[in-house]
Design an enzyme around this catalytic site. Structure first.
Site, PDB file in Angstrom:
ATOM      1  CB  CYS A  11      -0.907   0.031   1.228  1.00  0.00           C
ATOM      2  SG  CYS A  11      -2.170  -1.261   1.261  1.00  0.00           S
ATOM      3  CB  CYS A  69      -7.155  -2.592 -14.865  1.00  0.00           C
ATOM      4  SG  CYS A  69      -6.169  -3.537 -16.047  1.00  0.00           S
TER       5      CYS A  69
END
Length: 400
Positions: A66, A358
């Site tokens: 992340c 995407c």
């Protein structure tokens, strides 16, 4: 001590600072922050942004998974939507860019973990940011609850298979595991692998693409259909993301559409739901995915006709002539986009295209081709399925 000031964020989310020696990119910092760096790496944040918050994951500082848990929600959302706005502008495309949709939902239902031997102990995790060193984890808080033991499961394969990458998918009926390993699943390792399968109640275990053991076929639900998952088949990362993308696709359906072509269909994320409304032609190069789609379509009552075919749309896109039997095209290509298919769509008489993407760059490249062929980009909706990363998905609606 070298002090620098972060002026902006780059496209992939790193902070950018302009120095006498050139640009410096530093991860996990925010615009306006003053940093102390050494050899190009962050030592400490001297002055924090008012938008900085405390990350909720204990592994966040090291883990490369992340990028934005340290950022307050509102500016993060504005920045991520801005990625789409900027990419469209670079291609000279003017379209309404709607607000970013949060599609994290209950968490990610797919994860791939690296398993390595660290100081004599098998551990699983993600690579450290900008490194090939493993950041071992005990749990990942962005996963669905059913994958809470993902690291423990992955680690269990180290002793028998050595260094490996373990992909876990939370299917509707349990956990499916696919391992890419340096060792093969030969007969002498079957007992150890079966022990792991039974200990964690796994549905299926495949090693290097071959199914080693299966207690039950993993399935997922797509609309009214129950789809058997092929080994390592593509699946949207979150159930919420899949649902959001589907609702956007359905909302874009032209009022008079009577037959839709679903290109790069995979196992039927959109095809099986679309078939509840109108006939569908589904095409993908993945043979096991098409076989699963066909099986699910045959077993589901009430669907309109579904014709599912295997075809490499990169090498052999559907031609303008072949598209004459359809009045709407939905496409959801991989990250590389669909340049060859976009060129054919631009030449065709198709009046409506819904493009699920995407990757911002490949989407805007293909959108430019469609626009040059008379298919006007009406709107783009960004979808945040991979929350706390720089990855953004989008649904673009085109019409003549």
């Amino acid at each position: 001590m070298t002090r620098i000031v972060v002026s902006r964020l780059a496209q992939k989310g790193d902070g950018v600072a302009e120095t006498a020696g050139g640009l410096i990119h530093v991860p996990k910092v925010l615009p306006g922050e003053v940093l102390d760096i050494e050899a190009g790496k962050l030592r400490t944040v001297l002055t924090s942004s008012p938008d900085r918050v405390t990350p909720f994951c204990p592994h966040y500082d090291l883990c490369g998974g992340c990028k934005f848990q340290h950022w307050r929600e509102e500016p993060y959302r504005v920045w991520k939507r801005g990625l789409v706005v900027a990419a469209l502008a670079q291609q000279g495309l003017a379209a309404e860019v709607k607000n970013l949709i949060d599609a994290h939902g209950a968490g990610r239902r797919r994860v791939s973990l690296h398993v390595r031997l660290l100081e004599g102990v098998w551990r699983a995790g993600f690579m450290e940011q900008k490194s090939h060193d493993l950041c071992a984890i005990n749990a990942c808080p962005v996963l669905v609850a059913s994958l809470s033991r993902a690291a423990e499961i992955a680690t269990a394969f180290g002793p028998s298979l050595g260094n490996c990458d373990v992909a876990l998918t939370a299917a509707a009926n349990g956990i499916d595991v696919a391992v890419r390993a340096e060792r093969s699943a030969v007969a002498k390792r079957f007992a150890a692998l079966s022990t792991v399968l039974n200990e964690f109640g796994l549905l299926r275990l495949s090693v290097n693409g071959e199914t080693v053991a299966m207690r039950e076929q993993p399935v997922v639900q797509m609309g009214a259909a129950h789809v058997p998952l092929p080994v390592q088949s593509f699946l949207q990362s979150t159930a919420a993301g899949e649902n959001e993308l589907w609702h956007l696709v359905l909302a874009s359906r032209p009022r008079k559409a009577r037959h839709v072509a679903d290109l790069f269909s995979g196992v039927g994320t959109f095809s099986l739901r679309l078939a509840e409304h109108l006939p569908v032609t589904a095409i993908d190069s993945d043979k096991p995915a098409i076989a699963s789609l066909q099986k699910a379509a045959r077993a589901t009552q009430g669907l309109k006709p579904v014709a599912a075919n295997v075809r490499n749309l990169f090498a052999a896109p559907l031609t303008a002539t072949e598209l004459k039997d359809h009045d709407w095209v939905v496409l959801d290509p991989p990250r590389a986009g669909a340049e060859s298919q976009a060129r054919q769509l631009a030449k065709s008489a198709i009046n409506a295209v819904t493009y699920v993407s995407c990757d911002v760059q490949s989407f805007t490249r293909d959108a430019r081709l469609l626009a040059d062929g008379g298919l006007v980009l009406k709107s783009v909706t960004p979808v945040d399925q991979f929350k706390w990363t720089a990855h953004v998905e989008m649904v673009g609606v085109f019409a003549r």
